[in-house]
Motif scaffolding. Structure first.
Motif, mmCIF file in Angstrom:
data_model
loop_
_atom_site.group_PDB
_atom_site.id
_atom_site.type_symbol
_atom_site.label_atom_id
_atom_site.label_comp_id
_atom_site.label_asym_id
_atom_site.label_seq_id
_atom_site.Cartn_x
_atom_site.Cartn_y
_atom_site.Cartn_z
ATOM 1 N N GLU A 138 0.815 -1.219 0.000
ATOM 2 C CA GLU A 138 0.000 0.000 0.000
ATOM 3 C C GLU A 138 0.852 1.273 0.000
ATOM 4 O O GLU A 138 0.484 2.271 0.631
ATOM 5 N N SER A 139 1.970 1.266 -0.706
ATOM 6 C CA SER A 139 2.894 2.395 -0.658
ATOM 7 C C SER A 139 3.188 2.941 -2.050
ATOM 8 O O SER A 139 2.991 2.251 -3.058
ATOM 9 N N ILE A 140 3.662 4.187 -2.091
ATOM 10 C CA ILE A 140 4.120 4.817 -3.326
ATOM 11 C C ILE A 140 5.577 5.201 -3.122
ATOM 12 O O ILE A 140 5.914 5.937 -2.188
ATOM 13 N N ILE A 141 6.441 4.701 -4.012
ATOM 14 C CA ILE A 141 7.885 4.825 -3.814
ATOM 15 C C ILE A 141 8.528 5.205 -5.142
ATOM 16 O O ILE A 141 8.308 4.526 -6.156
ATOM 17 N N GLY A 142 9.328 6.273 -5.153
ATOM 18 C CA GLY A 142 9.923 6.668 -6.421
ATOM 19 C C GLY A 142 10.987 7.731 -6.312
ATOM 20 O O GLY A 142 11.342 8.192 -5.226
ATOM 21 N N ASP A 143 11.530 8.097 -7.492
ATOM 22 C CA ASP A 143 12.606 9.085 -7.619
ATOM 23 C C ASP A 143 13.853 8.651 -6.862
ATOM 24 O O ASP A 143 14.403 9.384 -6.027
ATOM 25 N N PHE A 144 14.314 7.424 -7.180
ATOM 26 C CA PHE A 144 15.534 6.876 -6.605
ATOM 27 C C PHE A 144 16.623 6.881 -7.687
ATOM 28 O O PHE A 144 16.321 6.872 -8.881
ATOM 29 N N ASN A 145 17.883 6.868 -7.272
ATOM 30 C CA ASN A 145 18.937 6.881 -8.286
ATOM 31 C C ASN A 145 19.794 5.617 -8.294
ATOM 32 O O ASN A 145 20.910 5.622 -8.815
ATOM 33 N N ASN A 146 19.280 4.522 -7.705
ATOM 34 C CA ASN A 146 20.008 3.255 -7.759
ATOM 35 C C ASN A 146 18.990 2.121 -7.794
ATOM 36 O O ASN A 146 17.832 2.326 -8.113
ATOM 37 N N ASN A 147 19.438 0.909 -7.451
ATOM 38 C CA ASN A 147 18.538 -0.234 -7.408
ATOM 39 C C ASN A 147 17.460 -0.011 -6.343
ATOM 40 O O ASN A 147 17.706 0.618 -5.309
ATOM 41 N N GLY A 148 16.288 -0.575 -6.578
ATOM 42 C CA GLY A 148 15.231 -0.428 -5.594
ATOM 43 C C GLY A 148 15.535 -1.202 -4.324
ATOM 44 O O GLY A 148 15.609 -0.649 -3.232
ATOM 45 N N LEU A 149 15.716 -2.502 -4.470
ATOM 46 C CA LEU A 149 16.071 -3.405 -3.370
ATOM 47 C C LEU A 149 17.386 -4.067 -3.752
ATOM 48 O O LEU A 149 17.464 -4.763 -4.760
ATOM 49 N N ASP A 150 18.406 -3.868 -2.941
ATOM 50 C CA ASP A 150 19.777 -4.211 -3.353
ATOM 51 C C ASP A 150 20.427 -5.093 -2.294
ATOM 52 O O ASP A 150 20.860 -4.622 -1.244
ATOM 53 N N PHE A 151 20.481 -6.397 -2.578
ATOM 54 C CA PHE A 151 21.019 -7.365 -1.620
ATOM 55 C C PHE A 151 22.284 -7.994 -2.193
ATOM 56 O O PHE A 151 22.229 -8.880 -3.040
ATOM 57 N N ARG A 152 23.434 -7.550 -1.728
ATOM 58 C CA ARG A 152 24.718 -8.034 -2.257
ATOM 59 C C ARG A 152 25.176 -9.325 -1.574
ATOM 60 O O ARG A 152 25.989 -10.056 -2.128
ATOM 61 N N ALA A 153 24.684 -9.579 -0.354
ATOM 62 C CA ALA A 153 25.117 -10.786 0.365
ATOM 63 C C ALA A 153 24.062 -11.218 1.382
ATOM 64 O O ALA A 153 24.393 -11.754 2.421
ATOM 65 N N GLN A 154 22.794 -10.987 1.054
ATOM 66 C CA GLN A 154 21.709 -11.280 1.988
ATOM 67 C C GLN A 154 20.690 -12.211 1.335
ATOM 68 O O GLN A 154 20.469 -12.157 0.128
ATOM 69 N N LEU A 155 20.082 -13.043 2.162
ATOM 70 C CA LEU A 155 19.018 -13.929 1.699
ATOM 71 C C LEU A 155 17.731 -13.535 2.409
ATOM 72 O O LEU A 155 17.660 -13.529 3.640
ATOM 73 N N VAL A 156 16.721 -13.170 1.637
ATOM 74 C CA VAL A 156 15.412 -12.810 2.192
ATOM 75 C C VAL A 156 14.494 -14.018 2.041
ATOM 76 O O VAL A 156 14.181 -14.440 0.925
#
Length: 211
Positions: free
Chosen positions: A152-170
């Motif tokens: 239920e959210s509005i998210i924008g105007d970012f300058n990189n990856n939205g969700l960025d997991f370099r060494a994490q497991l969700v």
């Protein structure tokens, strides 16, 4: 809270009206404009819940090393908060009914800063703008995250990856009934980046619905 008022004439109902009032604070701690939000959160005990009243707040760089809930008291008049969250030491974070502004797009809204596994990150009915990434974890912190939920959210105007997991497991990533727009595009940029990490066992499960 939904309520109904009835106009009575004896036992007969002559008219009625439904109306909604804001919920009682219950076990939430009120935060008002002029309060030092950063100091209040830093001094909070684990499990504390805060109801933020409408207004503008400077959070700065909040180090969340404990589980905490931050909720805007009035969903129709969200408090505006400028700042970032560094989450560590097994903490959980719940953000609800908030307008969050990164201003310069130079920092991540939520950044993982320790090698302790995390329980949950929950974002509900928020407006989030002008950050680098929504959630970021570097290669320095190999951790499991039980659940991440954005609804239920509005998210924008970012300058990189939205969700960025370099060494994490969700273990469960849920994006539902939300709008995402104006993220960085082109070579090397992704809306969701999840790099394989042999140090972790398990499955990275993702549900995207009505986005």
């Amino acid at each position: 809270t939904k309520n109904e008022s009835k106009l009575m004439n004896g036992a007969k109902i002559r008219g009625s009206i439904e109306f909604t009032t804001l919920a009682d604070l219950g076990d939430f701690i009120a935060v008002n404009p002029g309060d030092d939000l950063a100091e209040i959160l830093n001094e909070a005990s684990s499990g504390a819940k805060f109801a933020i009243f409408p207004g503008e707040y400077e959070l700065g760089e909040f180090a969340a090393s404990k589980s905490i809930t931050i909720t805007g008291y009035n969903p129709s008049d969200m408090p505006k908060i400028k700042g970032t969250i560094k989450i560590s030491d097994g903490a959980s974070i719940v953000l609800e009914n908030l307008y969050l502004d990164g201003v310069t797009k130079g920092s991540n809204l939520i950044e993982i800063t320790s090698a302790s596994n995390l329980d949950e990150i929950t974002i509900t009915n928020c407006r989030i703008y002008n950050y680098k990434s929504l959630i970021y974890g570097s290669t320095s912190y190999v951790v499991k995250i039980g659940a991440i939920s954005v609804t239920e959210s509005i998210i924008g105007d970012f300058n990189n990856n939205g969700l960025d997991f370099r060494a994490q497991l969700v273990e469960q990533l849920t994006l539902k009934n939300s709008t995402f727009y104006n993220f960085a595009s082109g070579t090397g940029h992704f809306f969701i980046r999840a790099d394989a990490k042999t140090d972790l066992t398990g499955t990275f499960n993702t549900l995207i619905e009505n986005c």
